[in-house]
Scaffold this active site. Sequence first.
Site, mmCIF file in Angstrom:
data_model
loop_
_atom_site.group_PDB
_atom_site.id
_atom_site.type_symbol
_atom_site.label_atom_id
_atom_site.label_comp_id
_atom_site.label_asym_id
_atom_site.label_seq_id
_atom_site.Cartn_x
_atom_site.Cartn_y
_atom_site.Cartn_z
ATOM 1 N N ASP A 80 -11.730 -16.993 10.959
ATOM 2 C CA ASP A 80 -12.533 -15.817 11.283
ATOM 3 C C ASP A 80 -11.774 -14.933 12.276
ATOM 4 O O ASP A 80 -11.129 -15.420 13.203
ATOM 5 C CB ASP A 80 -13.883 -16.263 11.885
ATOM 6 C CG ASP A 80 -14.911 -15.153 11.865
ATOM 7 O OD1 ASP A 80 -15.868 -15.248 11.092
ATOM 8 O OD2 ASP A 80 -14.740 -14.170 12.636
ATOM 9 N N ASN B 208 -25.249 -16.901 6.860
ATOM 10 C CA ASN B 208 -26.189 -15.832 7.192
ATOM 11 C C ASN B 208 -26.524 -15.067 5.914
ATOM 12 O O ASN B 208 -25.621 -14.665 5.177
ATOM 13 C CB ASN B 208 -25.567 -14.882 8.220
ATOM 14 C CG ASN B 208 -25.307 -15.563 9.549
ATOM 15 O OD1 ASN B 208 -26.093 -16.388 10.000
ATOM 16 N ND2 ASN B 208 -24.187 -15.230 10.177
ATOM 17 N N GLY C 96 -28.155 -11.866 10.450
ATOM 18 C CA GLY C 96 -26.825 -11.743 11.042
ATOM 19 C C GLY C 96 -25.707 -11.508 10.049
ATOM 20 O O GLY C 96 -24.532 -11.487 10.431
ATOM 21 N N GLN C 97 -26.043 -11.300 8.777
ATOM 22 C CA GLN C 97 -24.967 -11.069 7.797
ATOM 23 C C GLN C 97 -24.409 -9.659 7.961
ATOM 24 O O GLN C 97 -25.171 -8.681 7.983
ATOM 25 C CB GLN C 97 -25.488 -11.265 6.360
ATOM 26 C CG GLN C 97 -24.359 -11.197 5.330
ATOM 27 C CD GLN C 97 -24.824 -11.499 3.905
ATOM 28 O OE1 GLN C 97 -26.021 -11.648 3.635
ATOM 29 N NE2 GLN C 97 -23.861 -11.586 2.998
ATOM 30 N N HIS D 208 -20.261 -16.084 2.364
ATOM 31 C CA HIS D 208 -19.269 -16.893 3.078
ATOM 32 C C HIS D 208 -19.992 -17.976 3.871
ATOM 33 O O HIS D 208 -21.085 -17.752 4.381
ATOM 34 C CB HIS D 208 -18.420 -16.035 4.021
ATOM 35 C CG HIS D 208 -19.227 -15.093 4.866
ATOM 36 N ND1 HIS D 208 -19.724 -13.898 4.380
ATOM 37 C CD2 HIS D 208 -19.648 -15.185 6.147
ATOM 38 C CE1 HIS D 208 -20.411 -13.292 5.336
ATOM 39 N NE2 HIS D 208 -20.390 -14.058 6.427
ATOM 40 N N HIS E 62 -19.655 -20.064 7.208
ATOM 41 C CA HIS E 62 -18.952 -20.215 8.483
ATOM 42 C C HIS E 62 -18.815 -21.716 8.759
ATOM 43 O O HIS E 62 -19.795 -22.473 8.614
ATOM 44 C CB HIS E 62 -19.790 -19.649 9.641
ATOM 45 C CG HIS E 62 -19.979 -18.169 9.632
ATOM 46 N ND1 HIS E 62 -19.207 -17.318 10.390
ATOM 47 C CD2 HIS E 62 -20.872 -17.385 8.971
ATOM 48 C CE1 HIS E 62 -19.628 -16.067 10.210
ATOM 49 N NE2 HIS E 62 -20.632 -16.086 9.360
HETATM 50 P P1 5GP Z 1 -21.454 -12.588 8.946
HETATM 51 O O1 5GP Z 1 -21.856 -11.845 10.191
HETATM 52 O O2 5GP Z 1 -21.518 -11.667 7.727
HETATM 53 O O3 5GP Z 1 -22.154 -13.885 8.716
HETATM 54 O O4 5GP Z 1 -19.954 -12.990 9.149
HETATM 55 C C1 5GP Z 1 -18.870 -12.166 8.867
HETATM 56 C C2 5GP Z 1 -17.694 -12.742 9.598
HETATM 57 O O5 5GP Z 1 -16.520 -12.213 9.022
HETATM 58 C C3 5GP Z 1 -17.671 -12.413 11.080
HETATM 59 O O6 5GP Z 1 -17.664 -13.632 11.815
HETATM 60 C C4 5GP Z 1 -16.396 -11.591 11.260
HETATM 61 O O7 5GP Z 1 -15.735 -11.899 12.451
HETATM 62 C C5 5GP Z 1 -15.584 -11.987 10.042
HETATM 63 N N1 5GP Z 1 -14.712 -10.938 9.534
HETATM 64 C C6 5GP Z 1 -15.057 -9.663 9.259
HETATM 65 N N2 5GP Z 1 -14.004 -8.991 8.757
HETATM 66 C C7 5GP Z 1 -12.974 -9.868 8.711
HETATM 67 C C8 5GP Z 1 -11.624 -9.756 8.297
HETATM 68 O O8 5GP Z 1 -11.147 -8.707 7.853
HETATM 69 N N3 5GP Z 1 -10.854 -10.870 8.405
HETATM 70 C C9 5GP Z 1 -11.350 -12.047 8.880
HETATM 71 N N4 5GP Z 1 -10.510 -13.075 8.945
HETATM 72 N N5 5GP Z 1 -12.619 -12.189 9.280
HETATM 73 C C10 5GP Z 1 -13.426 -11.111 9.196
#
Ligand code: 5GP
Length: 111
Positions: free
Chosen positions: A31, A84, A90-91, A97, A99
């Site tokens: 991440d 999420n 929180g998505q 994906h 985590h």
């Molecule tokens: P969400 O909030 O949708 O559950 O999680 C999205 C996650 O993707 C976040 O933890 C954020 O840090 C990560 N993320 C967003 N854009 C990128 C990216 O371009 N590269 C990587 N490695 N992680 C990303």
Amino acid sequence: MSLDCIFCKIANKEINTNLIYEDENVVAFNDLNPQAPTHFLVIPKKHYASLNEINEKGEFENIFSAVPKVCAKLGIKEYRTVVNTGASAGQTVFHIHVHVMAGREFGWPAG
Ligand code: 5GP
Ligand code: ZN
């Protein structure tokens, strides 16, 4: 593939990202904004906006069976998994994906 999806671009290698795991169906990568000493994401190569869009049983297996494989590769036995679903949960990236976080204590219930 969804044209504007950053995770599709990572899975398709249009954006150079260090993949810590790859198989026919999924990739895993660290991440960008880690919330634990180890924090990686497992995503399917095929685009699904969220868990709500997955109706193929095999795809769950593809995604979740990769999690312990990556953890074993990294020597991790205890970890928190989070999916999420939807903005209020929180998505922020609308390509499903998982985590996977490890290396610290985690509280419960999750915030
Ligand atoms: P969400 O909030 O949708 O559950 O999680 C999205 C996650 O993707 C976040 O933890 C954020 O840090 C990560 N993320 C967003 N854009 C990128 C990216 O371009 N590269 C990587 N490695 N992680 C990303
Ligand atoms: Zn996508």
